[in-house]
Design a protein around this motif. Structure first.
Motif, PDB file in Angstrom:
ATOM      1  N   TYR A  71      37.812 -59.000  29.372  1.00  0.00           N
ATOM      2  CA  TYR A  71      38.621 -59.233  28.177  1.00  0.00           C
ATOM      3  C   TYR A  71      38.343 -58.174  27.112  1.00  0.00           C
ATOM      4  N   THR A  72      37.883 -56.980  27.525  1.00  0.00           N
ATOM      5  CA  THR A  72      37.502 -55.941  26.557  1.00  0.00           C
ATOM      6  C   THR A  72      38.634 -55.621  25.584  1.00  0.00           C
ATOM      7  N   ASP A  73      39.845 -55.423  26.092  1.00  0.00           N
ATOM      8  CA  ASP A  73      40.966 -55.060  25.216  1.00  0.00           C
ATOM      9  C   ASP A  73      41.223 -56.137  24.176  1.00  0.00           C
ATOM     10  N   LEU A  74      41.114 -57.401  24.571  1.00  0.00           N
ATOM     11  CA  LEU A  74      41.328 -58.494  23.617  1.00  0.00           C
ATOM     12  C   LEU A  74      40.297 -58.464  22.504  1.00  0.00           C
ATOM     13  N   VAL A  75      39.030 -58.185  22.860  1.00  0.00           N
ATOM     14  CA  VAL A  75      37.979 -58.143  21.850  1.00  0.00           C
ATOM     15  C   VAL A  75      38.206 -56.992  20.886  1.00  0.00           C
ATOM     16  N   THR A  88      32.076 -51.171  22.149  1.00  0.00           N
ATOM     17  CA  THR A  88      32.419 -49.793  21.787  1.00  0.00           C
ATOM     18  C   THR A  88      31.239 -48.859  22.043  1.00  0.00           C
ATOM     19  N   LEU A  89      30.043 -49.296  21.684  1.00  0.00           N
ATOM     20  CA  LEU A  89      28.859 -48.437  21.813  1.00  0.00           C
ATOM     21  C   LEU A  89      28.338 -48.356  23.246  1.00  0.00           C
ATOM     22  N   THR A  90      28.471 -49.420  24.023  1.00  0.00           N
ATOM     23  CA  THR A  90      27.856 -49.457  25.356  1.00  0.00           C
ATOM     24  C   THR A  90      28.847 -49.279  26.493  1.00  0.00           C
ATOM     25  N   GLY A  91      30.105 -49.602  26.273  1.00  0.00           N
ATOM     26  CA  GLY A  91      31.062 -49.570  27.372  1.00  0.00           C
ATOM     27  C   GLY A  91      30.795 -50.615  28.424  1.00  0.00           C
ATOM     28  N   PRO A 109      31.151 -53.533  30.857  1.00  0.00           N
ATOM     29  CA  PRO A 109      32.412 -54.055  31.407  1.00  0.00           C
ATOM     30  C   PRO A 109      32.602 -55.531  31.087  1.00  0.00           C
ATOM     31  N   ARG A 110      33.800 -55.866  30.634  1.00  0.00           N
ATOM     32  CA  ARG A 110      34.192 -57.238  30.389  1.00  0.00           C
ATOM     33  C   ARG A 110      35.654 -57.391  30.790  1.00  0.00           C
TER      34      ARG A 110
END
Length: 620
Positions: free
Chosen positions: A31-35, A23-26, A28-29
């Motif tokens: 699976y971001t939405d899953l986290v 959230t703070l850094t953006g 890229p992953r």
């Protein structure tokens, strides 16, 4: 994390600050939405909830048969983090947890990370790990550091050491876990945990064993690791950036224990683990990071012998003076980072000369004698040092001054022929000028040997004549003396007594030898031994004090029947010899002549130092 989950008093959480970090850094992953869907994106709120007990759940107690039979409130909440996830977390929350850092070797980290995402210095976690360690240390909570290589090589010893450092009892079930995915895995597990899911302990998973090699059961010394894969060229600069940060963390690594109660050290080795973790107490948060290797070693304090010394922890952080014969540059280099090339002549061939020097009350004792002997040996070996005696002496003073040293210091001044373009003997094939290394240490001689004496053993290894290898050279090639020392060690003696080719007494393997017969001091001639500087000072003191002295050939028979015997050297001065080859010398105690010479030599050193720093003469 899987190890801690096996405890009967612990609940584990997998990287609970991940959503906050994204959230703070953006960053890229895939699976971001899953986290973000699975975790609270406010890290401070999440940690405070843990500390209030709101997120703590009961855990099942394992039975002897491997099943969970009873649910209890956990005493420990173990939070696995990556150190970089700590961004935005209140400093005060750090104080409320117990922390440790699991650190993995950089090439393994970069290779593993780059299989999923682009590896950068920030993503490796080394800057964040070092920053976290420094901040916790400044708060008086320096965290234990565990090297993943050590953990894989010796899981029992390392887990015992870690539990002891955290004031927790060790539980043997931490050594193994069931293979396969876990209910407490983070949603990112499919991307990162494939190999971990194949494991059932710290041993190497069967799929990674070399072809044709049978899976070895986990044993006390852990599993051997396959050679690391070669990094692609574009990642090698990143590896160089990570290495010094990793080296700083490695210096603080725990040593494995055989038993936490007795803290018996285990030998160190190498290995590899899979993740980076940190633990905390119930209702408390912890933070940590990512990876590194073993090889942390320790120097062993010596208690007896001619070079017995008092261990001084300041020596771990000394600055070593280093003259680069290729560039002509001189630097003071922190001891853990002081290195010479494997193609240096000294390493390849023992091609060089050296001196041991004492610093007393700010003065390099008898420096003119030492520097003359060094240059004499270099000239005999056709080695142009490239500096004048005065310039080299100044480098030694610059080194001790850079360390803030003034007294109780022993210095090893080493000069090798320099860098080779290839392993080859001919001295003409050398790049640039000699390599010069100056190692100063706070190093006081132990009182025991100087008062109680040492034991010598006459070895079969003889001193050679000048037409073989001049014994007057203080050269790096010391195998003749080392072979003698090995035999003395095997005989249980402190040092070897060496004979000349004719069978007369010549010298000891690292000190000069004297006997006293009817009040007269006898010294072997210098035909087959190093003309020791302390040796020459003793003869000078004898003449000045009216003590009869002679240089002559004498036999072992005359040694055995001597009233006293002693050895001399730059480090310890004069040390009495209480026995040779199992025969007591005189009373077997320090005699009056030796005791008097020790006092006279101390007064001579004080007088030399009182004269202050004097420039050496450049003439041979």
């Amino acid at each position: 994390m899987y190890s801690w989950a096996q405890r009967d008093d612990t609940q584990v959480l997998d990287e609970p600050l991940y959503a906050s970090y994204l959230t703070l850094t953006g960053a890229p992953r895939p699976y971001t939405d899953l986290v973000l869907q699975s975790q609270d994106g406010n890290g401070n709120r999440m940690l405070r909830s843990l500390m209030e007990g709101g997120a703590v759940q009961a855990v099942a107690v394992p039975s002897p048969h491997g099943t969970r039979t009873e649910s209890v409130q956990p005493r420990i909440v173990y939070l696995k983090h990556m150190a970089k996830h700590r961004i935005g977390i209140d400093r005060e929350l750090l104080r409320k947890g117990r922390h440790f850092l699991l650190v993995r070797e950089p090439s393994a980290v970069i290779h593993s990370f780059s299989e999923v995402l682009e590896a950068t210095l920030q993503e490796t976690c080394y800057p964040a790990l070092l920053e976290l360690y420094s901040e916790l240390r400044s708060m008086g909570q320096a965290p234990p550091v565990v090297l993943s290589d050590d953990l894989v090589r010796d899981p029992d010893g390392m887990l015992r050491a870690l539990c002891a450092a955290l004031d927790l009892p060790f539980q043997p079930q931490m050594l193994n876990w069931p293979a396969g995915p876990k209910a407490y895995d983070g949603v990112w597990a499919p991307w990162w945990y494939q190999q971990t899911h194949k494991s059932s302990g710290f041993q190497q998973p069967a799929s990674k064993q070399q072809q044709g090699e049978q899976q070895q059961p986990q044993q006390q010394q852990g599993a051997q690791q396959p050679p690391p894969k070669q990094l692609p060229d574009h990642l090698k600069p990143l590896l160089e950036e990570c290495r010094p940060l990793y080296a700083l963390l490695r210096r603080h690594a725990l040593k494995p224990l055989r038993d936490a109660a007795t803290a018996v050290p285990r030998p160190l080795g190498s290995g590899e683990a899979d993740s980076s973790e940190c633990g905390g107490k119930p209702g408390q948060a912890a933070a940590a990071g990512s990876s590194a290797s073993s090889s942390a070693g320790g120097s062993e304090k010596q208690h007896s012998g001619t070079h017995a010394y008092l261990d001084d922890p300041r020596n771990a952080d000394i600055l070593v003076g280093m003259w680069d014969g290729v560039t002509g540059g001189f630097d003071l280099v922190w001891r853990p980072e002081a290195k010479v090339s494997v193609l240096d002549s000294g390493f390849l061939l023992g091609d060089g000369v050296w001196e041991g020097i004492r610093l007393h009350r700010g003065v390099l004792l008898f420096m003119q004698d030492h520097i003359d002997r060094l240059f004499e040996g270099a000239k005999a070996l056709a080695m142009d040092i490239g500096l004048t005696k005065q310039q080299l002496t100044q480098l030694v003073y610059d080194t001790v001054d850079g360390n803030g040293m003034s007294d109780g210091v022993h210095i090893r001044l080493m000069v090798t022929r320099g860098l080779k373009p290839t392993p080859y003997q001919n001295p003409r094939i050398t790049i640039g000028q000699p390599t010069i290394v100056i190692v100063p240490e706070w190093k006081e001689a132990a009182a025991g040997p100087k008062e109680q004496g040492v034991r010598l053993f006459t070895c079969h290894v003889r001193r050679g004549s000048p037409d073989v290898q001049d014994p007057g050279w203080n050269s790096h090639s010391k195998l003749n003396c080392i072979a003698a020392c090995i035999q003395a060690n095997a005989a249980g003696a402190d040092e070897a007594l060496m004979l000349d080719p004719c069978g007369f007494v010549a010298t000891c393997n690292s000190t000069n030898f004297f006997i006293v017969r009817k009040g007269e001091v006898w010294a072997p001639t210098t035909k087959y031994q190093m003309p020791g500087i302390t040796r020459s000072k003793v003869l000078q003191l004898c003449r000045q004090a009216g003590i009869p002295c002679r240089e002559l050939d004498f036999s072992l028979t005359q040694v055995y029947s001597a009233g006293e015997a002693f050895v001399t050297g730059t480090f310890a001065g004069q040390i009495p010899v209480k026995a040779v080859d199992g025969r007591a010398i005189g009373s077997g105690r320090r005699g009056p002549v030796v005791q008097r010479l020790q006092q006279l030599y101390k007064e001579l050193c004080d007088s030399e130092a009182a004269g202050g720093r004097v420039a050496v003469d450049d003439c041979l």
